[in-house]
Motif scaffolding. Structure first.
Motif, PDB file in Angstrom:
ATOM      1  N   GLY A 185       1.622   3.928  -3.039  1.00  0.00           N
ATOM      2  CA  GLY A 185       1.151   5.270  -2.707  1.00  0.00           C
ATOM      3  C   GLY A 185       2.248   6.322  -2.664  1.00  0.00           C
ATOM      4  O   GLY A 185       2.009   7.477  -3.001  1.00  0.00           O
ATOM      5  N   ILE A 186       3.449   5.941  -2.248  1.00  0.00           N
ATOM      6  CA  ILE A 186       4.495   6.959  -2.111  1.00  0.00           C
ATOM      7  C   ILE A 186       5.310   7.103  -3.391  1.00  0.00           C
ATOM      8  O   ILE A 186       5.598   8.196  -3.834  1.00  0.00           O
ATOM      9  CB  ILE A 186       5.432   6.625  -0.927  1.00  0.00           C
ATOM     10  CG1 ILE A 186       4.635   6.607   0.370  1.00  0.00           C
ATOM     11  CG2 ILE A 186       6.554   7.656  -0.819  1.00  0.00           C
ATOM     12  CD1 ILE A 186       5.460   6.289   1.593  1.00  0.00           C
TER      13      ILE A 186
ATOM     14  N   PHE B 274       0.836  -1.203   0.000  1.00  0.00           N
ATOM     15  CA  PHE B 274       0.000   0.000   0.000  1.00  0.00           C
ATOM     16  C   PHE B 274       0.873   1.256   0.000  1.00  0.00           C
ATOM     17  O   PHE B 274       0.672   2.180  -0.794  1.00  0.00           O
ATOM     18  CB  PHE B 274      -0.893  -0.040   1.246  1.00  0.00           C
ATOM     19  CG  PHE B 274      -1.676   1.204   1.512  1.00  0.00           C
ATOM     20  CD1 PHE B 274      -2.758   1.531   0.723  1.00  0.00           C
ATOM     21  CD2 PHE B 274      -1.344   2.037   2.566  1.00  0.00           C
ATOM     22  CE1 PHE B 274      -3.487   2.673   0.980  1.00  0.00           C
ATOM     23  CE2 PHE B 274      -2.066   3.174   2.821  1.00  0.00           C
ATOM     24  CZ  PHE B 274      -3.141   3.500   2.025  1.00  0.00           C
TER      25      PHE B 274
ATOM     26  N   TYR C  57       1.431  10.055   4.367  1.00  0.00           N
ATOM     27  CA  TYR C  57       2.539   9.502   3.587  1.00  0.00           C
ATOM     28  C   TYR C  57       2.551   9.933   2.129  1.00  0.00           C
ATOM     29  O   TYR C  57       3.597  10.006   1.521  1.00  0.00           O
ATOM     30  CB  TYR C  57       2.517   7.969   3.660  1.00  0.00           C
ATOM     31  CG  TYR C  57       3.155   7.446   4.921  1.00  0.00           C
ATOM     32  CD1 TYR C  57       4.502   7.134   4.953  1.00  0.00           C
ATOM     33  CD2 TYR C  57       2.412   7.284   6.068  1.00  0.00           C
ATOM     34  CE1 TYR C  57       5.099   6.673   6.100  1.00  0.00           C
ATOM     35  CE2 TYR C  57       2.988   6.818   7.231  1.00  0.00           C
ATOM     36  CZ  TYR C  57       4.343   6.510   7.237  1.00  0.00           C
ATOM     37  OH  TYR C  57       4.929   6.053   8.381  1.00  0.00           O
ATOM     38  N   PHE C  58       1.362  10.157   1.540  1.00  0.00           N
ATOM     39  CA  PHE C  58       1.338  10.368   0.094  1.00  0.00           C
ATOM     40  C   PHE C  58       1.262  11.834  -0.287  1.00  0.00           C
ATOM     41  O   PHE C  58       1.356  12.176  -1.447  1.00  0.00           O
ATOM     42  CB  PHE C  58       0.149   9.631  -0.543  1.00  0.00           C
ATOM     43  CG  PHE C  58       0.118   8.159  -0.230  1.00  0.00           C
ATOM     44  CD1 PHE C  58       1.256   7.503   0.196  1.00  0.00           C
ATOM     45  CD2 PHE C  58      -1.048   7.437  -0.375  1.00  0.00           C
ATOM     46  CE1 PHE C  58       1.230   6.157   0.487  1.00  0.00           C
ATOM     47  CE2 PHE C  58      -1.081   6.090  -0.090  1.00  0.00           C
ATOM     48  CZ  PHE C  58       0.061   5.453   0.348  1.00  0.00           C
TER      49      PHE C  58
ATOM     50  N   ARG D 201      -1.532   7.330  -8.352  1.00  0.00           N
ATOM     51  CA  ARG D 201      -1.103   6.312  -7.407  1.00  0.00           C
ATOM     52  C   ARG D 201      -2.045   6.174  -6.216  1.00  0.00           C
ATOM     53  O   ARG D 201      -2.271   5.065  -5.729  1.00  0.00           O
ATOM     54  CB  ARG D 201       0.303   6.639  -6.914  1.00  0.00           C
ATOM     55  CG  ARG D 201       0.410   7.978  -6.215  1.00  0.00           C
ATOM     56  CD  ARG D 201       1.849   8.250  -5.821  1.00  0.00           C
ATOM     57  NE  ARG D 201       1.921   9.303  -4.825  1.00  0.00           N
ATOM     58  CZ  ARG D 201       1.949  10.590  -5.126  1.00  0.00           C
ATOM     59  NH1 ARG D 201       1.902  10.966  -6.385  1.00  0.00           N
ATOM     60  NH2 ARG D 201       2.003  11.496  -4.173  1.00  0.00           N
ATOM     61  N   ILE D 202      -2.623   7.296  -5.771  1.00  0.00           N
ATOM     62  CA  ILE D 202      -3.433   7.210  -4.557  1.00  0.00           C
ATOM     63  C   ILE D 202      -4.717   6.437  -4.834  1.00  0.00           C
ATOM     64  O   ILE D 202      -5.120   5.557  -4.067  1.00  0.00           O
ATOM     65  CB  ILE D 202      -3.707   8.625  -4.020  1.00  0.00           C
ATOM     66  CG1 ILE D 202      -2.377   9.207  -3.529  1.00  0.00           C
ATOM     67  CG2 ILE D 202      -4.725   8.601  -2.904  1.00  0.00           C
ATOM     68  CD1 ILE D 202      -2.438  10.636  -3.127  1.00  0.00           C
TER      69      ILE D 202
ATOM     70  N   PHE E 104      -3.559   1.508  11.601  1.00  0.00           N
ATOM     71  CA  PHE E 104      -3.709   0.117  11.191  1.00  0.00           C
ATOM     72  C   PHE E 104      -4.274  -0.722  12.329  1.00  0.00           C
ATOM     73  O   PHE E 104      -5.001  -1.680  12.104  1.00  0.00           O
ATOM     74  CB  PHE E 104      -2.386  -0.452  10.685  1.00  0.00           C
ATOM     75  CG  PHE E 104      -2.100  -0.085   9.251  1.00  0.00           C
ATOM     76  CD1 PHE E 104      -3.041  -0.347   8.268  1.00  0.00           C
ATOM     77  CD2 PHE E 104      -0.929   0.524   8.881  1.00  0.00           C
ATOM     78  CE1 PHE E 104      -2.804  -0.005   6.947  1.00  0.00           C
ATOM     79  CE2 PHE E 104      -0.680   0.870   7.559  1.00  0.00           C
ATOM     80  CZ  PHE E 104      -1.621   0.606   6.597  1.00  0.00           C
TER      81      PHE E 104
ATOM     82  N   THR F  72      -3.724   2.737  -5.202  1.00  0.00           N
ATOM     83  CA  THR F  72      -3.308   2.012  -4.010  1.00  0.00           C
ATOM     84  C   THR F  72      -4.473   1.791  -3.057  1.00  0.00           C
ATOM     85  O   THR F  72      -4.590   0.750  -2.408  1.00  0.00           O
ATOM     86  CB  THR F  72      -2.120   2.709  -3.324  1.00  0.00           C
ATOM     87  OG1 THR F  72      -1.508   1.782  -2.452  1.00  0.00           O
ATOM     88  CG2 THR F  72      -2.524   3.930  -2.531  1.00  0.00           C
TER      89      THR F  72
ATOM     90  N   LYS G 253      -2.907   7.931   4.132  1.00  0.00           N
ATOM     91  CA  LYS G 253      -2.697   8.539   2.818  1.00  0.00           C
ATOM     92  C   LYS G 253      -2.207   9.969   2.963  1.00  0.00           C
ATOM     93  O   LYS G 253      -1.216  10.370   2.352  1.00  0.00           O
ATOM     94  CB  LYS G 253      -4.028   8.510   2.045  1.00  0.00           C
ATOM     95  CG  LYS G 253      -3.961   9.123   0.679  1.00  0.00           C
ATOM     96  CD  LYS G 253      -5.327   9.511   0.167  1.00  0.00           C
ATOM     97  CE  LYS G 253      -5.611  10.978   0.452  1.00  0.00           C
ATOM     98  NZ  LYS G 253      -6.835  11.495  -0.128  1.00  0.00           N
TER      99      LYS G 253
END
Lengths: 538, 480
Positions: free
Chosen positions: A153-154, A149, B429-430, A160-161, B377, A164, B426
């Protein structure tokens, strides 16, 4: 004893690696890369040693470790190698250093975190393969999700988001229903036999009525079918593949997809043999649909990564077809096909990554005549394309040929019993071979030949690192294609065990007073179904 | 074990210390406030130590059966002390920059803990209610503590009005049960019901009110309206308090009322809990998706989590109760860490309570992003974090008791939950960081929060000790 410890070391080596990486000072990217590569190589060496030590004449687990883990629930920490997982473990370890080396230049952002994720996923994948306890299996199975994941995502592409989250929710949806089924299975084992255990070996003795088996197989199967992926549960795959960084695609195609087929082989089918029998036509149908549909969709793709992504769907369809044939050839072919696809798809995704690093586009229309621009690249690409098609002497041939042999063997027996459907489906599956050749060759023709064009010229041909990676993969492809005998011997007993487990009805209720030990099915005296393809291959 | 006061020694020490701090703090200049703080911490440590030291395998009754000191109460009291102490460590910096780091906070927190402890070891309706009200009154005033904040005042008002209503319902239900059985002692009530005496209709009516009161205190749908507003409006430190230790006390309340006193009406309350549990899991998780404020999101997540807890509880056997208890303990640990991170990011004039405030946290601080990742998580129930085992335990209990479809609904609800927890991951990290202010916190806060986050992983890899403790505590307290 020593080898059992070694297997544990193999599994936990990546975790130790993560600790080392985190301790490394910031900015030491080159060191981080080399360290990870070194660890992965060491892991491969250890796995190779275990593979050589693996005794093909012993049925059942080798290098086993069994310790109590969660005593309240009867959960054990149990791992070991057997004919089911030995090749897959070897393949996973084999791909590890290649994935790491393949990402040397592609990953520039958060290098430490990236290699930690690669190591974490390697740990989870090996753990899933070697786990011999359903609870442990589930924990490893789910743990795989987290690094994948984050990886997509990174370090992924533009969408990508979306990709993922879709990947995560799809797979989580499947596995969470499996969780409910696991609980039900274990509790029913407890109520019928009095043993509270998650060990595969104990669960293989469970006795369940047909309707319950069907529901449980559906729950397990959904989870595995999403991972495989089988049409119509495949839609996460193209997105995830396209958006993932090269390393992610390689892991995804090389190993993660095999989790699904391995799950069917190790758990889904042997745990619920009667439901498997009932569902065989449906599974066979979906497998054939996956083969043909994957090939047809690959034919019309314009994104080179998507072509390979859809070809995976098609190739994994063969694995499923081989497994449900319940024929020794088919089952062994399925295993070989898993490994073969792991090698060729990994190689092709790495090659896509290499060209993407140079040209920054995945549109097929932007390319042409690469044979003139990048001769070395083109040679490797042509070889892997042919391996993917399944040309004799490559691993793809061994796998697909055995699968089709098995499928026809089973279908013929069904035909003699008066059912023409399997034969028809097997015939359609053959068309997948032709379609496979069609899309891959057409792709290679547009990609490698014709007028030379590619964006962002000039660029150099493959450097030494890239040549080494691809050379190793190509060598493995030929070794598996020319000498499939050795790996097949290692898996033969497992294939026979699979055949026997799936070929034995377990709907009966155990006679009162009998302790829950010993082979269950032969004793309950239930009439055997007339079942095609369960005998040894002709 | 001869002295009659020994079972309530932790409570006595706590009360004495609360009074001492109350007086002492009046004479301390603000610069010496940390004396009160450390005195409070020492008291909590002493309470925990006494609880452990006086732990007995056999249940011990005191005050003519009003109070019981069994393994269950010892275990829950110990955890409450730890949770409250952790909460104080986490909130010290947060409260200080907002001018709320005053003696009242410490005293009210201690009194709230006293209320929880009384609830936990109550063996009579009287003591149960006493503890509950003490706890609730402390919480009401703590929510309102931020006097200049409109949101806080509104939240406190809502909490007080609805809380009083729920207390009234609970009291009404208790009085009916008293009327039907002629006793306030939970064990005697259980015996009367078991013997088939007592008016069935009155008991049933009483049960309905009791269950409603419990559902309100837990924040289960449809008695959940106060949860998001209070969580959102209260200062985060108070939200942290409300969201953690009182859940342990509420579990004890539920267990003593339904699991002991009204155990004979099991089939009646099982049906009610099924509805509460299902609605909470579904509504809590679905509504949380729409939230943009992380405190509100965590509030809805609490609602959903209480639904999961009830799922284990309604199995109504040792496996179910221990699973529910394990779930609550796991939830409290996770919840502590989640609000701990929120407070860590907050600074003067900035609450860090929107999900977008977590944007790019991985770039700002990989370590805290990792801790928050573990929390998310764990809440989502992904192995190998503690939350997974908690969910597994309650679902296993439900399947074992035959509620298979409820279990399937639960796993699907948890999948919905995974979606919004992932959104936080998300964002962390993203996405790229907008706010690049360095994260500053005291060393003890950092160390404790790190330990708390890693505990989610550690107990995830080795859940057996915690799980075993829950089973033993319940088994020794007479739930077999």
């Amino acid at each position: 004893m020593f080898d059992a410890a070694l297997l544990n070391i193999v599994v936990y080596l990546p975790l130790g690696g993560i600790a080392l990486l985190l301790a490394a000072p910031a900015g030491q990217d080159a060191f981080v890369r080399r360290l990870t590569l070194g660890l992965m190589t060491l892991q491969l060496a250890l796995v190779a040693w275990l593979y050589l030590r693996f005794d093909p004449t012993v049925a059942g687990l080798q290098f086993e470790t069994r310790l109590p883990w969660i005593a309240s629930w009867g959960v054990h920490y149990q791992i070991g190698l057997d004919g089911y997982n030995v090749l897959l473990v070897l393949m996973t370890a084999f791909l590890g250093p290649l994935v790491v080396a393949g990402a040397f230049t592609a990953i520039r952002k958060d290098v430490k975190l990236f290699y930690s994720m690669v190591l974490l996923i390697q740990f989870a994948m090996l753990g899933t393969f070697v786990a011999q306890d359903l609870f442990l299996f589930y924990v490893f199975w789910e743990t795989m999700l987290i690094p994948m994941f984050l990886m997509i995502g990174i370090w992924g592409g533009e969408r990508r988001i979306y990709a993922t989250i879709k990947f995560f929710l799809y797979t989580a949806f499947g596995s969470i229903l499996m969780l409910a089924a696991v609980i039900y299975l274990v509790l029913s084992l407890q109520s019928t036999t009095g043993i509270t255990s998650f060990a595969f070996a104990d669960l293989y003795r469970s006795q369940l009525p047909l309707d319950v088996q069907c529901i449980l197989l559906a729950a397990f199967g959904l989870s595995f079918a999403i991972k495989v992926p089988m049409v119509p549960l495949h839609t996460w795959l193209p997105d995830a593949h396209v958006e993932a960084p090269t390393a992610g695609s390689v892991i995804l195609a090389g190993v993660l997809l095999k989790m699904g087929t391995y799950g069917f082989m190790k758990l889904g089918f042997p745990l619920f043999p009667d439901a498997t029998l009932a569902f065989t036509p449906a599974i066979m149908f979906l497998a054939v649909v996956s083969i043909v549909y994957g090939a047809c969709v690959a034919l019309v793709q314009t994104d080179i990564k998507k072509i390979i992504a859809y070809s995976s769907i098609s190739h994994l369809g063969y694995v499923m077809l081989g497994l449900v044939s319940l024929n020794l050839y088919g089952i062994q072919g399925a295993v070989i096909q898993m490994v073969s696809h792991g090698l060729t798809a990994a190689g092709l995704f790495l090659m896509v990554g290499m060209i993407y690093e140079r040209c920054h586009t995945r549109e097929l229309a932007d390319y042409g005549g690469l044979a003139k621009l990048l001769p070395v690249y083109s040679v490797f690409f042509a070889i892997l394309t042919l391996a993917s098609i399944g040309l004799p002497t490559t691993s793809g041939f061994t796998g697909e040929f055995l699968v089709l042999l098995g499928a026809f063997g089973a279908a013929w027996q069904q035909y003699e019993l008066g059912s023409t459907l399997p034969l028809a489906l097997a015939s359609v599956a053959v068309s997948g071979v032709v379609l496979g050749a069609l899309y891959m060759l057409w792709f290679a023709q547009r990609f490698l030949f014709g007028a030379a064009k590619a964006p962002h010229q000039p660029f150099g041909d493959l450097d030494l690192r890239e040549r080494a990676i691809l050379g190793i993969i190509v060598a493995a492809v030929f070794v598996l294609g020319l000498f499939p005998d050795e790996p097949m011997r290692k898996t033969e007993l497992a294939a026979k065990q699979f055949q026997q487990l799936v070929g034995t009805s377990r709907t009966g209720v155990r006679a009162a007073g009998e302790p829950g030990r010993g082979p269950a099915a032969s004793e309950n005296g239930a009439p055997r179904f007339a079942r095609a393809g369960t005998g040894s291959a002709p | 074990m001869t002295h009659a006061l020994l079972p309530v020694l932790p409570e006595a020490v706590l009360l004495a210390a609360a009074c001492t701090v109350l007086l002492l703090d009046l004479f301390l200049p603000p610069s010496r406030r940390h004396w009160s703080f450390w005195l409070t911490q020492a008291t909590l440590l002493a309470c925990a130590a006494i609880t452990v030291a006086t732990a007995e395998l056999q249940p011990l009754h005191a005050f003519g059966g009003l109070v019981v000191d069994d393994m269950l109460s010892d275990f829950l009291k110990l955890l409450s002390c730890v949770a409250v102490s952790t909460m104080l460590f986490y909130s010290r910096g947060y409260l200080a920059v907002r001018g709320l780091f005053r003696g009242e906070v410490l005293v009210l927190t201690m009194l709230a803990l006293l209320g929880m402890m009384v609830m936990i070891s109550a063996a009579s309706f009287l003591t149960l209610y006493l503890g509950l009200e003490l706890l609730a009154l402390c919480l009401y005033s703590m929510v309102a503590m931020h006097r200049t904040s409109n949101a806080a005042s509104e939240a406190a008002m809502k909490y007080f009005v609805l809380g009083a209503l729920a207390s009234g319902m609970l009291l009404y239900g208790m009085s009916m049960v008293y009327g039907a059985t002629g006793s306030l002692d939970i064990h005697r009530i259980a015996r009367v019901i078991h013997a088939g005496q007592g008016n069935g209709t009155v008991l049933l009516f009483g049960l309905v009110f009791v269950v409603s009161g419990i559902a309100f205190k837990l924040g289960a749908v449809p008695y959940h309206m106060w949860v998001p507003d209070v969580y959102h409006g209260a200062p985060t430190a108070v939200t942290l308090l409300i969201g953690t230790a009182p859940k342990l006390a509420a579990f004890a309340l539920t267990l003593r009322l339904l699991g002991v006193a009204l155990a004979g009406l099991e089939f009646d309350w099982q049906g009610m809990l099924i509805v509460l549990s299902l609605l909470s899991m579904v509504l809590g998780n679905v509504t949380a998706i729409a939230q943009t404020n992380i405190k509100r999101m965590l509030a809805y997540s609490t609602i959903a989590n209480m639904g999961f807890m009830l799922l284990g509880f309604l199995a109504a056997n040792l496996a179910g109760y221990s699973a529910a208890m394990f779930y609550v303990v796991a939830y409290v640990l996770t919840s502590l860490a989640s609000f701990g991170v929120v407070m860590l990011l907050a600074r003067e004039g900035f609450e860090a309570d929107r999900i977008e405030d977590f944007r790019g946290l991985n770039q700002r601080s990989p370590w805290w992003a990792f801790i928050m990742l573990l929390v998310m998580f764990s809440l989502a129930g992904v192995p190998p974090t503690l939350g997974f085992y908690a969910k597994f335990a309650v679902i296993e209990a439900a399947v074992g008791a035959g509620f298979i479809w409820l279990a399937v609904a639960a796993v699907l609800a948890s999948l919905v939950g995974a979606f919004y927890y992932l959104r936080v991951v998300k964002v962390m990290y993203f996405e790229d960081a907008v706010d690049t202010t360095p994260i500053v916190a005291r060393g003890d806060n950092r160390a404790l929060l790190s330990a708390n986050g890693l505990a989610l992983l550690l107990f995830g890899i080795l859940p057996q000790p915690l799980m075993g403790l829950c089973v033993v505590a319940l088994a020794q307290s007479g739930f077999l």
